[in-house]
Design a protein around this motif. Structure first.
Motif, PDB file in Angstrom:
ATOM      1  N   PRO A 221      24.403  32.405  25.680  1.00 35.51           N
ATOM      2  CA  PRO A 221      24.333  33.819  26.096  1.00 35.51           C
ATOM      3  C   PRO A 221      24.422  33.988  27.608  1.00 35.51           C
ATOM      4  CG  PRO A 221      22.160  33.029  25.527  1.00 35.51           C
ATOM      5  CD  PRO A 221      23.102  31.905  25.197  1.00 35.51           C
ATOM      6  N   ARG A 222      25.546  33.660  28.185  1.00 34.11           N
ATOM      7  CA  ARG A 222      25.752  33.789  29.628  1.00 34.11           C
ATOM      8  C   ARG A 222      26.179  35.210  29.981  1.00 34.11           C
ATOM      9  NH1 ARG A 222      26.101  28.673  31.921  1.00 34.11           N
ATOM     10  NH2 ARG A 222      26.661  26.960  30.524  1.00 34.11           N
ATOM     11  N   SER A 223      25.975  35.573  31.256  1.00 32.99           N
ATOM     12  CA  SER A 223      26.498  36.829  31.771  1.00 32.99           C
ATOM     13  C   SER A 223      26.721  36.685  33.267  1.00 32.99           C
ATOM     14  CB  SER A 223      25.551  38.001  31.486  1.00 32.99           C
ATOM     15  OG  SER A 223      24.368  37.903  32.252  1.00 32.99           O
ATOM     16  N   VAL A 224      27.549  37.588  33.840  1.00 32.91           N
ATOM     17  CA  VAL A 224      27.852  37.515  35.264  1.00 32.91           C
ATOM     18  C   VAL A 224      28.322  38.880  35.743  1.00 32.91           C
ATOM     19  CG1 VAL A 224      30.265  36.826  34.894  1.00 32.91           C
ATOM     20  CG2 VAL A 224      29.109  36.187  37.023  1.00 32.91           C
ATOM     21  N   ALA A 225      27.982  39.220  36.987  1.00 33.72           N
ATOM     22  CA  ALA A 225      28.495  40.439  37.594  1.00 33.72           C
ATOM     23  C   ALA A 225      29.974  40.238  37.930  1.00 33.72           C
ATOM     24  CB  ALA A 225      27.709  40.764  38.865  1.00 33.72           C
ATOM     25  N   LEU A 226      30.799  41.204  37.554  1.00 32.16           N
ATOM     26  CA  LEU A 226      32.239  41.066  37.745  1.00 32.16           C
ATOM     27  C   LEU A 226      32.626  41.361  39.193  1.00 32.16           C
ATOM     28  CD1 LEU A 226      33.733  42.641  34.498  1.00 32.16           C
ATOM     29  CD2 LEU A 226      33.651  40.229  35.149  1.00 32.16           C
ATOM     30  N   GLY A 227      33.476  40.468  39.750  1.00 28.25           N
ATOM     31  CA  GLY A 227      33.977  40.646  41.100  1.00 28.25           C
ATOM     32  C   GLY A 227      35.483  40.697  41.181  1.00 28.25           C
ATOM     33  N   GLY A 228      36.170  40.540  40.019  1.00 26.32           N
ATOM     34  CA  GLY A 228      37.623  40.595  40.022  1.00 26.32           C
ATOM     35  C   GLY A 228      38.181  40.691  38.613  1.00 26.32           C
ATOM     36  N   LEU A 229      39.240  41.497  38.440  1.00 29.03           N
ATOM     37  CA  LEU A 229      39.946  41.650  37.174  1.00 29.03           C
ATOM     38  C   LEU A 229      41.378  41.158  37.359  1.00 29.03           C
ATOM     39  CD1 LEU A 229      38.895  45.323  36.333  1.00 29.03           C
ATOM     40  CD2 LEU A 229      37.736  43.236  35.588  1.00 29.03           C
ATOM     41  N   PHE A 230      41.886  40.409  36.381  1.00 31.20           N
ATOM     42  CA  PHE A 230      43.213  39.833  36.503  1.00 31.20           C
ATOM     43  C   PHE A 230      43.984  39.999  35.188  1.00 31.20           C
ATOM     44  CE2 PHE A 230      40.313  37.808  39.364  1.00 31.20           C
ATOM     45  CZ  PHE A 230      41.010  37.782  40.560  1.00 31.20           C
ATOM     46  N   PHE A 231      45.145  40.643  35.283  1.00 26.26           N
ATOM     47  CA  PHE A 231      46.021  40.844  34.129  1.00 26.26           C
ATOM     48  C   PHE A 231      47.086  39.754  34.209  1.00 26.26           C
ATOM     49  CE2 PHE A 231      44.624  45.003  35.844  1.00 26.26           C
ATOM     50  CZ  PHE A 231      43.658  45.263  34.883  1.00 26.26           C
ATOM     51  N   ILE A 232      46.924  38.729  33.382  1.00 27.20           N
ATOM     52  CA  ILE A 232      47.668  37.494  33.598  1.00 27.20           C
ATOM     53  C   ILE A 232      48.934  37.403  32.751  1.00 27.20           C
ATOM     54  CG2 ILE A 232      45.552  36.287  34.227  1.00 27.20           C
ATOM     55  CD1 ILE A 232      45.651  34.891  31.496  1.00 27.20           C
ATOM     56  N   SER A 233      49.860  36.585  33.244  1.00 27.08           N
ATOM     57  CA  SER A 233      51.079  36.224  32.503  1.00 27.08           C
ATOM     58  C   SER A 233      51.492  34.834  32.956  1.00 27.08           C
ATOM     59  CB  SER A 233      52.208  37.225  32.775  1.00 27.08           C
ATOM     60  OG  SER A 233      52.560  37.235  34.151  1.00 27.08           O
ATOM     61  N   GLN A 234      52.254  34.149  32.132  1.00 24.18           N
ATOM     62  CA  GLN A 234      52.756  32.833  32.509  1.00 24.18           C
ATOM     63  C   GLN A 234      53.947  32.998  33.439  1.00 24.18           C
ATOM     64  OE1 GLN A 234      53.507  30.498  28.999  1.00 24.18           O
ATOM     65  NE2 GLN A 234      51.462  30.827  28.174  1.00 24.18           N
TER      66      GLN A 234
END
Length: 304
Positions: A221-234
């Motif tokens: 049950p981990r959690s973390v404050a978000l500091g970045g969002l990334f919409f990824i693709s190869q």
């Protein structure tokens, strides 16, 4: 292990599950079990679980959303229906059919904001043991509950980087969410979850990502404050581009776990995503599967 009561804390929500006429196999929620519930009031949910032996499924009517998978994770057939409220006491009812691989003839989950009733009818005798919740009932239920608590559920991987920042990578299946999470792990980050998380408003006004119980593997049950969002693709090379505003909300919503079958639910989800995500640096990220991408991401966040 068998028990008549099970407490589990998921995304800071305290579930108190009580078995009536059956007992629990608690493995799916084992890592999230607590001795005593820490939350109360709005963040406590009381769940009654019952076993129905050789009973016909509840009548399906007033269907608001339905889904069918002929080839699921374990090549089993899964169908589920989200129905309109059966009474003034309940928000919704979910009726699910699984198949022999999951040994579920049908399951019915009636729920409101702070309580639920789960009934399971097995195909083969389990000697009165049930597993709460059967997949995908928990995910559907969590996604609906988050809408009323300012959050949402999203198909993504999340890591806690060396500086303590939570980085969320989202895309369609097969794009590389697990791959990039493990690349970051090799460079000193900690994986929170590499498939699906709940995002809720944080106490400091930001947003926090929470791991949830997984069907295929044990999850802490981990959690973390978000500091970045990334919409990824190869990509054959690493590249990154900053995104803001409505583009961020649309990209997050496209990978969220939801059933926006009416305007009110869709608007609530958009509002929750906006409230959680618009203050977080967001990027589209093309990456190749090597450690170079870690430096690209870290440098982009320094300049954000």
């Amino acid at each position: 292990m068998r028990t008549k009561q099970l407490r589990a804390t998921i995304a800071d929500i305290d579930f108190v599950l009580n078995a009536e006429g059956c007992s629990f196999a608690d493995a799916p929620l084992k890592g999230f079990a607590t001795e005593a519930g820490s939350a109360a009031g709005d963040d406590r949910v009381d769940v009654t679980v019952r076993l129905a032996e050789n009973s016909p499924a509840p009548e399906i009517r007033d269907v608001r959303f339905s889904a069918k998978k002929d080839a699921f994770e374990d090549n089993c057939r899964t169908e589920w229906y989200l129905c309109s409220p059966t009474s003034a006491d309940w928000e919704e009812e979910i009726i699910q059919y699984c198949g022999e691989e999951q040994n579920i003839k049908w399951a019915s989950l009636r729920y409101s904001r702070n309580r639920a009733e789960l009934t399971i009818c097995h195909i083969k005798d389990t000697q009165g043991v049930v597993s709460p919740f059967t997949f995908p009932l928990l995910n559907i239920y969590l996604s609906r509950m988050m809408q009323f608590r300012g959050g949402f559920m999203i198909h993504s991987s999340v890591v806690e980087d060396k500086d303590g920042k939570g980085l969320l990578f989202t895309a369609v299946s097969g794009t590389g969410k697990s791959t990039i999470a493990h690349i970051f792990e090799g460079e000193g980050a900690t994986i929170v979850n590499d498939d699906m998380v709940v995002v809720r408003p944080g106490a400091d006004g930001g947003a926090r990502a929470y791991a949830i119980p997984m069907r295929a593997y044990a999850q802490r049950p981990r959690s973390v404050a978000l500091g970045g969002l990334f919409f990824i693709s190869q990509s054959p090379k690493n590249w990154i581009e900053r995104k803001k505003g409505a583009t961020v909300v649309a990209r997050v919503m496209s990978n969220s776990i939801s059933q926006p079958f009416d305007a009110a639910n869709a608007l609530r989800l958009i509002g929750n995503i906006s409230g959680c995500c618009l203050g977080i640096p967001a990027f589209t990220l093309g990456f190749k599967p090597d450690a170079e991408v870690v430096g690209v991401v870290r440098n982009a966040l320094k300049g954000a």
